[in-house]
Design a protein around this motif. Structure first.
Motif, PDB file in Angstrom:
ATOM      1  N   LEU A 173     101.764  31.778  40.162  1.00  0.00           N
ATOM      2  CA  LEU A 173     100.432  31.981  39.897  1.00  0.00           C
ATOM      3  C   LEU A 173     100.330  33.109  39.224  1.00  0.00           C
ATOM      4  O   LEU A 173     100.096  34.075  39.544  1.00  0.00           O
ATOM      5  CB  LEU A 173      99.723  32.053  41.188  1.00  0.00           C
ATOM      6  CG  LEU A 173      98.112  31.469  41.252  1.00  0.00           C
ATOM      7  CD1 LEU A 173      98.073  30.047  40.914  1.00  0.00           C
ATOM      8  CD2 LEU A 173      97.568  32.031  42.510  1.00  0.00           C
ATOM      9  N   PRO A 174     100.211  32.791  37.771  1.00  0.00           N
ATOM     10  CA  PRO A 174     100.302  33.964  36.938  1.00  0.00           C
ATOM     11  C   PRO A 174      99.023  34.983  37.182  1.00  0.00           C
ATOM     12  O   PRO A 174      97.835  34.320  37.522  1.00  0.00           O
ATOM     13  CB  PRO A 174     100.088  33.381  35.454  1.00  0.00           C
ATOM     14  CG  PRO A 174     100.914  32.259  35.525  1.00  0.00           C
ATOM     15  CD  PRO A 174     100.611  31.811  36.886  1.00  0.00           C
ATOM     16  N   SER A 175      98.972  36.196  37.079  1.00  0.00           N
ATOM     17  CA  SER A 175      97.980  36.979  37.466  1.00  0.00           C
ATOM     18  C   SER A 175      98.079  38.423  36.730  1.00  0.00           C
ATOM     19  O   SER A 175      99.351  38.806  36.364  1.00  0.00           O
ATOM     20  CB  SER A 175      97.811  37.347  38.897  1.00  0.00           C
ATOM     21  OG  SER A 175      98.796  38.064  39.363  1.00  0.00           O
ATOM     22  N   PRO A 176      96.888  39.099  36.334  1.00  0.00           N
ATOM     23  CA  PRO A 176      97.202  40.512  35.985  1.00  0.00           C
ATOM     24  C   PRO A 176      97.871  41.438  36.796  1.00  0.00           C
ATOM     25  O   PRO A 176      97.495  41.578  38.091  1.00  0.00           O
ATOM     26  CB  PRO A 176      95.812  40.773  35.533  1.00  0.00           C
ATOM     27  CG  PRO A 176      94.822  40.043  36.214  1.00  0.00           C
ATOM     28  CD  PRO A 176      95.608  38.781  36.490  1.00  0.00           C
ATOM     29  N   VAL A 177      98.782  42.308  36.634  1.00  0.00           N
ATOM     30  CA  VAL A 177      99.543  43.206  37.296  1.00  0.00           C
ATOM     31  C   VAL A 177      98.551  44.679  36.975  1.00  0.00           C
ATOM     32  O   VAL A 177      97.815  44.969  37.794  1.00  0.00           O
ATOM     33  CB  VAL A 177     100.834  43.229  37.113  1.00  0.00           C
ATOM     34  CG1 VAL A 177     101.637  44.131  38.191  1.00  0.00           C
ATOM     35  CG2 VAL A 177     101.288  41.685  37.388  1.00  0.00           C
ATOM     36  N   VAL A 178      99.397  45.430  36.060  1.00  0.00           N
ATOM     37  CA  VAL A 178      98.811  46.609  35.505  1.00  0.00           C
ATOM     38  C   VAL A 178      97.613  46.619  34.726  1.00  0.00           C
ATOM     39  O   VAL A 178      96.603  47.224  34.965  1.00  0.00           O
ATOM     40  CB  VAL A 178      99.896  47.493  35.099  1.00  0.00           C
ATOM     41  CG1 VAL A 178      99.530  48.905  34.624  1.00  0.00           C
ATOM     42  CG2 VAL A 178     101.021  47.642  35.993  1.00  0.00           C
ATOM     43  N   SER A 179      97.852  45.947  33.678  1.00  0.00           N
ATOM     44  CA  SER A 179      96.690  45.465  32.604  1.00  0.00           C
ATOM     45  C   SER A 179      96.020  44.024  32.994  1.00  0.00           C
ATOM     46  O   SER A 179      96.374  43.711  34.042  1.00  0.00           O
ATOM     47  CB  SER A 179      97.079  45.796  31.182  1.00  0.00           C
ATOM     48  OG  SER A 179      98.392  44.838  30.926  1.00  0.00           O
ATOM     49  N   SER A 180      95.488  43.709  32.098  1.00  0.00           N
ATOM     50  CA  SER A 180      94.766  42.282  32.080  1.00  0.00           C
ATOM     51  C   SER A 180      95.719  41.283  31.551  1.00  0.00           C
ATOM     52  O   SER A 180      95.437  40.220  31.519  1.00  0.00           O
ATOM     53  CB  SER A 180      93.391  42.342  31.143  1.00  0.00           C
ATOM     54  OG  SER A 180      93.470  42.681  29.771  1.00  0.00           O
ATOM     55  N   TRP A 181      97.031  41.767  31.023  1.00  0.00           N
ATOM     56  CA  TRP A 181      98.017  40.661  30.508  1.00  0.00           C
ATOM     57  C   TRP A 181      98.536  39.970  31.546  1.00  0.00           C
ATOM     58  O   TRP A 181      99.011  40.474  32.735  1.00  0.00           O
ATOM     59  CB  TRP A 181      99.022  41.432  29.700  1.00  0.00           C
ATOM     60  CG  TRP A 181      98.520  42.003  28.426  1.00  0.00           C
ATOM     61  CD1 TRP A 181      97.952  43.193  28.136  1.00  0.00           C
ATOM     62  CD2 TRP A 181      98.046  41.443  27.166  1.00  0.00           C
ATOM     63  NE1 TRP A 181      97.624  43.446  26.937  1.00  0.00           N
ATOM     64  CE2 TRP A 181      97.427  42.407  26.321  1.00  0.00           C
ATOM     65  CE3 TRP A 181      98.124  40.073  26.727  1.00  0.00           C
ATOM     66  CZ2 TRP A 181      97.003  42.026  25.091  1.00  0.00           C
ATOM     67  CZ3 TRP A 181      97.760  39.840  25.615  1.00  0.00           C
ATOM     68  CH2 TRP A 181      97.211  40.742  24.686  1.00  0.00           C
ATOM     69  N   CYS A 182      98.848  38.672  31.467  1.00  0.00           N
ATOM     70  CA  CYS A 182      99.521  37.858  32.447  1.00  0.00           C
ATOM     71  C   CYS A 182     100.867  38.127  32.786  1.00  0.00           C
ATOM     72  O   CYS A 182     101.728  38.468  32.117  1.00  0.00           O
ATOM     73  CB  CYS A 182      99.455  36.237  31.944  1.00  0.00           C
ATOM     74  SG  CYS A 182      97.909  35.469  31.726  1.00  0.00           S
ATOM     75  N   SER A 183     101.122  38.225  33.994  1.00  0.00           N
ATOM     76  CA  SER A 183     102.634  38.337  34.580  1.00  0.00           C
ATOM     77  C   SER A 183     102.853  37.124  35.251  1.00  0.00           C
ATOM     78  O   SER A 183     102.066  36.585  36.257  1.00  0.00           O
ATOM     79  CB  SER A 183     102.562  39.644  35.409  1.00  0.00           C
ATOM     80  OG  SER A 183     103.762  39.464  36.225  1.00  0.00           O
ATOM     81  N   ASP A 184     104.051  36.452  35.126  1.00  0.00           N
ATOM     82  CA  ASP A 184     104.396  35.280  35.640  1.00  0.00           C
ATOM     83  C   ASP A 184     105.246  35.468  37.049  1.00  0.00           C
ATOM     84  O   ASP A 184     105.908  34.520  37.703  1.00  0.00           O
ATOM     85  CB  ASP A 184     105.239  34.385  34.697  1.00  0.00           C
ATOM     86  CG  ASP A 184     104.445  34.023  33.609  1.00  0.00           C
ATOM     87  OD1 ASP A 184     103.460  33.578  33.677  1.00  0.00           O
ATOM     88  OD2 ASP A 184     104.848  33.939  32.324  1.00  0.00           O
ATOM     89  N   ALA A 185     105.321  36.628  37.512  1.00  0.00           N
ATOM     90  CA  ALA A 185     106.240  37.013  38.624  1.00  0.00           C
ATOM     91  C   ALA A 185     105.338  37.005  39.898  1.00  0.00           C
ATOM     92  O   ALA A 185     105.794  37.463  41.037  1.00  0.00           O
ATOM     93  CB  ALA A 185     106.900  38.618  38.291  1.00  0.00           C
ATOM     94  N   ASN A 186     104.065  36.759  39.813  1.00  0.00           N
ATOM     95  CA  ASN A 186     103.267  36.555  41.095  1.00  0.00           C
ATOM     96  C   ASN A 186     103.603  35.187  41.684  1.00  0.00           C
ATOM     97  O   ASN A 186     103.138  34.174  41.225  1.00  0.00           O
ATOM     98  CB  ASN A 186     101.603  36.847  40.733  1.00  0.00           C
ATOM     99  CG  ASN A 186     100.674  36.637  41.885  1.00  0.00           C
ATOM    100  OD1 ASN A 186     101.193  37.262  42.911  1.00  0.00           O
ATOM    101  ND2 ASN A 186      99.901  35.852  41.695  1.00  0.00           N
ATOM    102  N   PRO A 187     104.048  35.245  42.924  1.00  0.00           N
ATOM    103  CA  PRO A 187     104.208  33.896  43.734  1.00  0.00           C
ATOM    104  C   PRO A 187     102.932  33.605  44.489  1.00  0.00           C
ATOM    105  O   PRO A 187     102.022  34.552  44.879  1.00  0.00           O
ATOM    106  CB  PRO A 187     105.386  34.408  44.794  1.00  0.00           C
ATOM    107  CG  PRO A 187     104.902  35.954  45.004  1.00  0.00           C
ATOM    108  CD  PRO A 187     104.805  36.415  43.763  1.00  0.00           C
TER     109      PRO A 187
END
Length: 546
Positions: free
Chosen positions: A172-186
């Motif tokens: 479930l892609p989500s922003p981590v540090v910035s607003s860019w998508c990270s695909d590492a969110n389960p």
């Protein structure tokens, strides 16, 4: 013969080494390949991230608390350092209890072994081994290689656990540090989430960018239960195509995959949004999985797009309860209501039976006006009470000399209140049945008016009006206040009937009304709203305050 008195029988085995390394245990490490806030034992956290912590959520990590002596990993923060540093210590912890385990030297006890089921072939052996009042379950030699048993029993999903797939986990892609998508969110089991993030794109690479392809989100089958081979395929529930102007069109062939395609300088069928819907059972097993897509197009000038992702869960064989806000009421949505058949104090598992029934019985309703305006024909015609909508309705009652007072009074009462008038009203639009403090009891008042001439006995009274007053207040932040119901009063007005000459009749109006009253405290004179600050603070900036 040699004297063996006092000699203990020798046992040829060596106790296994400790199996718990407390330095590698971390109960607060919940996110995969991400740093958990205030989790000082998280191996994914860097020294820079430790410098943002204000306290350790789990300061001490130990193994089995029944051991007499064991290692303990102690975590703390040196707040005097700039930036703050994490301090790790490995100490010996002594259990003061005299009933403690000296050593875990029984290797078989470290695993949950499934018992051997009796069969006609092994029954006699099991009877000889376990049939007496005492038996020895210890292996003959500790040197035997006793491996942990295979997982014959299925491990069910629990709340918050990552939903596993055949290759990794459901992303479930989500922003981590910035607003860019990270695909590492389960995606967590039973955790409803909605995220938005920005993805870097280009027309030349859109066909090879996995995150822009529908297959990236549905090509991995979900494990029905954790650590089990049974898999559930993700089906395509719907596909909506969004044009460059922003208009959306629902495609009829939802089961057809639409892959990114470069055409005339545009890249078509780019994934703009994904909504997962998971159906699960009460035993923690995933039964169905579906995904709804929003596809769009990008031009050569497009450098980034905003993607939205959402996941929701529904228990199988149950009907979802509709909400009227989250959390505060939304103007125009029905006021949620219910009743408690068990009486006060109400147990949570039987609270507000109306919410477990059909949707129409989980609302507060009033009399609905009909074209004929006949009260005796209007019984059963109800309209839901919508939050924030003041309503006045009614009908006309034609009274003749042949009418009986008591049956007429009961009929009018059913017309005004309905067959099953609720006892409680939800204070918020998303109040759950088990949250007993979120439900407001309805206060009933009775008012008697002047007498109405009629042929009926003077001691009989009939209801002529029924009014509901809903008092609500703005709750929470001044920037985004939420509507909360704090009091509901239902007032029934009756009139005494007086006899008229025989052969005459009279028509009287019967009214029903709903009034919403805002009782929020007004702002103080000279009050000015707080300025809005467009900065992003650390997650634990206000710790330990909310």
């Amino acid at each position: 013969p040699a004297d063996t008195r006092g000699a203990a029988p020798a046992r040829a085995y060596s106790a296994p080494a400790p199996v718990t390394d407390v330095a590698r245990l971390c109960v607060c490490d919940l996110l995969v390949a991400q740093c958990d806030i205030s989790c000082c034992c998280d191996p994914d956290c860097s020294p820079e991230e430790f410098g943002l912590f204000t306290a350790c959520s789990v300061p001490v990590v130990t193994g089995d608390s029944h051991l007499c002596r064991q290692k303990a990993a102690v975590y703390s923060l040196d707040v005097e350092a700039n930036p703050p540093e994490r301090i790790f210590q490995l100490t010996d912890q002594v259990n003061p209890s005299i009933f403690c385990i000296h050593a875990t030297n029984y290797k078989q006890a470290l695993y949950l072994r499934s018992p051997e089921m009796p069969t006609p072939e092994n029954f006699d052996d099991l009877l000889n081994k376990f049939g007496s009042s005492a038996f020895n379950a210890e292996p003959e030699s500790w040197t035997v290689d006793t491996d942990p048993p295979e997982a014959n029993e299925t491990q069910r999903y629990e709340y918050g656990l990552p939903i596993q797939t055949e290759d990794a986990f459901l992303r479930l892609p989500s922003p981590v540090v910035s607003s860019w998508c990270s695909d590492a969110n389960p995606a967590g089991f039973l955790v409803n989430q909605a995220t938005e993030c920005i993805r870097s794109v280009s027309v030349e690479k859109c066909e090879s960018t996995r995150a822009l392809n529908m297959l990236f989100y549905i090509n991995s089958s979900i494990l029905a239960v954790s650590m089990f081979v049974f898999q559930v395929n993700i089906s395509v529930q719907s596909v909506v195509v969004q044009s460059l102007a922003g208009t959306r069109t629902l495609l009829k062939g939802a089961d057809v995959l639409r892959l990114p395609l470069i055409l005339d300088g545009l890249c078509l069928n780019v994934v703009l949004g994904v909504s997962y819907h998971i159906t699960y059972t009460d035993t923690g097993e995933i039964r169905e999985a579906a995904a709804a897509f929003v596809l769009g197009a990008i031009t050569k000038e497009t450098l980034s797009i905003q993607q939205s992702f959402q996941i929701s869960f529904t228990q199988a064989d149950t009907k979802p309860v509709p909400l009227s806000g989250n959390p505060g009421y939304v103007v125009g949505l029905p006021v949620r209501a219910g009743f408690n058949p068990q009486g006060y104090p109400f147990p949570a598992e039987f609270l507000f039976a109306a919410l477990a029934s059909s949707h129409k019985h989980s609302q507060l309703s009033i009399l609905q006006s009909t074209p004929t305006q006949d009260c005796l024909a209007a019984q059963g015609a109800r309209a839901p009470v919508l939050f924030g909508h003041n309503v006045v309705s009614g009908c006309k009652l034609r009274i003749t000399a042949a009418m009986k007072c008591q049956p007429l009074a009961q009929t009018l009462l059913d017309v005004l209140k309905g067959q099953s008038f609720p006892e409680y009203v939800a204070s918020f639009g998303n109040s759950q049945a088990q949250d007993v403090l979120d439900w407001v009891p309805i206060t009933h008042l009775h008012v008697s008016e002047q007498r109405i001439p009629n042929t009926l006995q003077s001691s009989c009274q009939i209801p002529v009006s029924f009014g509901i007053e809903v008092k609500w207040t703005k709750y929470g932040s001044l920037v985004n206040p939420q509507a909360r119901i704090v009091n509901v009063t239902a007032t029934l007005t009756t009139s005494t009937l007086k006899q008229l000459p025989s052969g005459r009749e009279r028509t009287i109006p019967i009214t029903s009304s709903v009034v919403f009253t805002d009782i929020s405290s007004p702002a103080e004179p000279g009050y000015k709203a707080w300025p809005t600050i467009s900065i992003k603070l650390p997650f634990d900036f206000f710790y330990p305050f909310v």
